[in-house]
Design a protein around this motif. Structure first.
Motif, mmCIF file in Angstrom:
data_model
loop_
_atom_site.group_PDB
_atom_site.id
_atom_site.type_symbol
_atom_site.label_atom_id
_atom_site.label_comp_id
_atom_site.label_asym_id
_atom_site.label_seq_id
_atom_site.Cartn_x
_atom_site.Cartn_y
_atom_site.Cartn_z
ATOM 1 N N VAL A 42 45.037 47.198 49.847
ATOM 2 C CA VAL A 42 43.859 46.427 49.446
ATOM 3 C C VAL A 42 42.803 47.324 48.803
ATOM 4 O O VAL A 42 42.576 48.455 49.249
ATOM 5 C CB VAL A 42 43.255 45.697 50.664
ATOM 6 C CG1 VAL A 42 41.915 45.061 50.314
ATOM 7 C CG2 VAL A 42 44.226 44.649 51.173
ATOM 8 N N PRO A 66 45.543 43.191 46.162
ATOM 9 C CA PRO A 66 44.472 42.313 46.650
ATOM 10 C C PRO A 66 43.116 42.983 46.475
ATOM 11 O O PRO A 66 42.953 44.164 46.813
ATOM 12 C CB PRO A 66 44.815 42.116 48.127
ATOM 13 C CG PRO A 66 46.281 42.383 48.216
ATOM 14 C CD PRO A 66 46.550 43.457 47.204
ATOM 15 N N ALA A 68 39.031 42.889 47.280
ATOM 16 C CA ALA A 68 37.854 42.385 47.981
ATOM 17 C C ALA A 68 36.657 42.632 47.079
ATOM 18 O O ALA A 68 36.361 43.784 46.732
ATOM 19 C CB ALA A 68 37.677 43.087 49.316
ATOM 20 N N PHE A 86 38.624 46.827 58.126
ATOM 21 C CA PHE A 86 39.689 46.345 57.246
ATOM 22 C C PHE A 86 40.572 47.446 56.657
ATOM 23 O O PHE A 86 41.578 47.151 56.020
ATOM 24 C CB PHE A 86 39.098 45.486 56.134
ATOM 25 C CG PHE A 86 38.553 44.176 56.629
ATOM 26 C CD1 PHE A 86 39.399 43.101 56.854
ATOM 27 C CD2 PHE A 86 37.197 44.018 56.901
ATOM 28 C CE1 PHE A 86 38.910 41.891 57.322
ATOM 29 C CE2 PHE A 86 36.696 42.816 57.377
ATOM 30 C CZ PHE A 86 37.558 41.748 57.595
ATOM 31 N N PRO A 124 49.147 44.155 53.243
ATOM 32 C CA PRO A 124 48.625 42.818 52.935
ATOM 33 C C PRO A 124 49.750 41.850 52.600
ATOM 34 O O PRO A 124 50.813 42.259 52.111
ATOM 35 C CB PRO A 124 47.719 43.071 51.729
ATOM 36 C CG PRO A 124 48.262 44.310 51.086
ATOM 37 C CD PRO A 124 48.767 45.155 52.226
ATOM 38 N N LEU A 128 48.482 37.382 48.809
ATOM 39 C CA LEU A 128 47.035 37.583 48.832
ATOM 40 C C LEU A 128 46.532 38.104 47.494
ATOM 41 O O LEU A 128 47.074 39.060 46.946
ATOM 42 C CB LEU A 128 46.679 38.566 49.953
ATOM 43 C CG LEU A 128 45.198 38.820 50.212
ATOM 44 C CD1 LEU A 128 44.480 37.532 50.590
ATOM 45 C CD2 LEU A 128 45.037 39.872 51.315
ATOM 46 N N LEU A 131 39.692 38.635 48.164
ATOM 47 C CA LEU A 131 38.947 38.495 49.412
ATOM 48 C C LEU A 131 37.468 38.372 49.062
ATOM 49 O O LEU A 131 36.934 39.182 48.302
ATOM 50 C CB LEU A 131 39.154 39.711 50.305
ATOM 51 C CG LEU A 131 40.585 39.969 50.799
ATOM 52 C CD1 LEU A 131 40.708 41.395 51.336
ATOM 53 C CD2 LEU A 131 40.968 38.963 51.866
ATOM 54 N N ARG A 145 40.426 34.587 52.685
ATOM 55 C CA ARG A 145 41.658 35.078 52.063
ATOM 56 C C ARG A 145 42.156 34.057 51.040
ATOM 57 O O ARG A 145 42.574 32.956 51.398
ATOM 58 C CB ARG A 145 42.744 35.306 53.129
ATOM 59 C CG ARG A 145 42.413 36.382 54.137
ATOM 60 C CD ARG A 145 43.565 36.632 55.107
ATOM 61 N NE ARG A 145 43.803 35.497 55.992
ATOM 62 C CZ ARG A 145 44.935 34.801 56.035
ATOM 63 N NH1 ARG A 145 45.952 35.094 55.225
ATOM 64 N NH2 ARG A 145 45.070 33.790 56.886
ATOM 65 N N ALA A 339 39.798 36.344 57.526
ATOM 66 C CA ALA A 339 40.207 37.663 58.021
ATOM 67 C C ALA A 339 38.995 38.334 58.659
ATOM 68 O O ALA A 339 37.925 38.387 58.055
ATOM 69 C CB ALA A 339 40.750 38.526 56.893
ATOM 70 N N ASP A 344 44.616 40.933 60.007
ATOM 71 C CA ASP A 344 44.576 39.565 59.471
ATOM 72 C C ASP A 344 45.005 39.504 58.009
ATOM 73 O O ASP A 344 45.373 38.435 57.510
ATOM 74 C CB ASP A 344 43.163 38.973 59.603
ATOM 75 C CG ASP A 344 42.725 38.841 61.051
ATOM 76 O OD1 ASP A 344 43.609 38.809 61.932
ATOM 77 O OD2 ASP A 344 41.509 38.778 61.296
ATOM 78 N N LEU A 345 44.950 40.635 57.324
ATOM 79 C CA LEU A 345 45.313 40.649 55.908
ATOM 80 C C LEU A 345 46.817 40.462 55.705
ATOM 81 O O LEU A 345 47.260 40.165 54.601
ATOM 82 C CB LEU A 345 44.859 41.956 55.260
ATOM 83 C CG LEU A 345 43.362 42.262 55.358
ATOM 84 C CD1 LEU A 345 43.040 43.592 54.694
ATOM 85 C CD2 LEU A 345 42.535 41.142 54.740
ATOM 86 N N SER A 346 47.581 40.618 56.768
ATOM 87 C CA SER A 346 49.034 40.434 56.687
ATOM 88 C C SER A 346 49.436 38.988 56.932
ATOM 89 O O SER A 346 50.601 38.628 56.717
ATOM 90 C CB SER A 346 49.735 41.325 57.726
ATOM 91 O OG SER A 346 49.411 42.683 57.521
#
Length: 465
Positions: A42, A66, A68, A86, A124, A128, A131, A145, A339, A344-346
């Protein structure tokens, strides 16, 4: 899932340089190659409104990284907390020393960044895409997400609903890390149109100079900005190419919807009212300009590919006209979930394409949505439960106001309100709501605090009580 149409272009308002076609493709490709040399995972992209930041975002998208999108003005402590929670592989656009576990890399194309030394423990999810933080620079932000499919589906639907043509040029007056600003960028690039990249606000003269110089064709704004535009006596006739206004980011007073629609009609222009949430990537409805007068107060039908219903107190759902309930939206643009930490990103899709909005509303016979309030925006006065959005609506003709819940009272913050005006406002509310005036504490404030999205920062007002 291409996000950039071959005819899309970026216009740098500062230099006048235009990136399009093969040159834009090459610029993105070079940054994709630079990303490939760095730690996988990420990317936290601090996202000011400049061309380099846009190119990094587009490169991350093309590289299936991904991204953010981070407020560049985020306090250092908040950014440090996000990095710790994260564990991003990269943090771009940074200054200063890196946090533990990271090293500084000064890349010729990507600029200064922090690179995680060890490979992130959590990969991730492959779907995704983006974010987005839920609470600006306050509190303990969590991320929405959004899948790559959600982003492209929403960009395509917005382009269709607004009839964005390749000759269009939209300025970046909204922050690009904010979902509305991101959607303006995505929808225009997807439609093969242009984006005028600039960093000035609507209250700054250089913005209007750039708008005229580069012949921008549209303007996106939130309710508070429309209040400012009226004070600035905005006249679309001064800008012969500016023929589209869009509004989202909260409820705009009906009076101002009518006002700006009329202004645009004098130049054969269009005014679109939209409704959305970050969790929907972000748009859910669009009110067609041609139907605005007859559907005044509505935010329109669902965007292409979406569907609306309302949830009743017994848990059932209906799309029958005239029945008020909690608004439910279904569509391919709904988030995968939230997330709060790296693990949680998985996670995969936890929503199933359905979003429970927390807003109260009803549909008419044509499927047009009317929002009546926020489910959780309530306060109590002498034991009587009041919708804070309704309280604000009762006072909107007196200028910008914001209502928050106090200790068995409602606190109303009003801009530039003298003592006699505040007393009148409290008495007006007492009369209309059949409650004693002492239940309404009207306070003066120079200007309402705003989040980066342009929405009122209610949390800051609650803390000030």
């Amino acid at each position: 899932m291409a996000l950039v149409h071959p005819s899309a272009r970026l216009v740098d308002a500062g230099s006048g340089a235009v990136l399009s076609g093969d040159a834009l493709t090459a610029a993105i490709a070079m940054r994709v190659e630079a990303l490939a040399q760095l730690q996988s995972g990420v990317v936290f992209a601090r996202f000011p409104n400049d061309v380099e930041s846009v190119l990094r975002y587009l490169a991350g998208w093309q590289a299936l990284r991904p991204m953010a999108l981070i407020d560049p003005g985020l306090p250092a402590a908040t950014l440090a907390d996000l990095v710790e929670r994260f564990e991003p592989a990269l943090v771009t656009g940074v200054i200063g020393s890196p946090p533990p576990g990271y090293r500084v890399v000064d890349d010729a194309l990507l600029g200064p960044l922090w690179e995680r030394i060890a490979r992130p423990a959590h990969e991730p999810h492959p779907a995704l895409g983006v974010l987005l933080a839920t609470s600006g620079s306050t509190g303990n932000p969590k991320f929405v997400r959004l899948s790559r499919e959600a982003i492209t589906a929403n960009a395509t639907a917005i382009a269709e609903a607004l009839h964005i043509a390749p000759e269009e040029l939209a300025p970046t007056n909204l922050s690009l890390f904010y979902s509305y600003g991101m959607s303006v960028l995505n929808s225009h690039l997807t439609a093969g149109a242009g984006v005028l990249v600039q960093s000035h606000s609507l209250l700054e003269r250089p913005f209007w100079e750039d708008l005229a110089r580069y012949e921008a064709t549209s303007l996106a704004a939130v309710p508070y900005q429309y209040e400012m535009l009226r004070r600035l006596r905005f006249d679309p006739a001064k800008y012969p190419r500016l023929r589209t206004l869009t509004q989202a980011g909260g409820r705009l007073r009906t009076e101002l919807v009518t006002d700006f629609h009329a202004r645009m009609q004098t130049v054969d222009g269009r005014m679109f009212v939209m409704y959305g949430q970050t969790e929907a990537g972000p748009r859910m409805t669009t009110l067609p300009s041609a139907r605005l007068p007859e559907k005044l107060g509505s935010v329109g039908p669902a965007i292409p590919g979406g569907r609306l219903s309302v949830k009743l107190e017994d848990g059932s759902e209906t799309s029958q006209p005239g029945i008020t309930g909690e608004v439910i939206y279904r569509g391919p643009n709904v988030m995968m979930g939230y997330a709060e930490r790296a693990a949680d990103l998985s996670l995969g899709d936890e929503q199933g394409g359905a979003l429970v909005t927390g807003d109260l509303g009803w549909l008419d016979e044509d499927g047009y949505l009317f929002i009546s309030g926020r489910l959780k925006r309530f306060g109590k006065v002498f034991g009587v439960r009041l919708n804070l959005d309704d309280v604000e609506k009762l006072l909107r003709d007196r200028g910008p106001v914001a209502a928050v819940s106090g200790d068995d009272k409602i606190v109303i913050w009003a801009e530039d309100a003298e003592d006699d005006v505040r007393r009148e406002m409290a008495s007006e509310l007492a009369e209309k709501l059949n409650l004693h005036w002492s239940g309404f504490d009207v306070r003066n404030i120079d200007s309402l605090p705003l989040l980066a999205s342009g929405k009122v920062d209610y949390r800051a007002l609650e803390k000030a009580i």
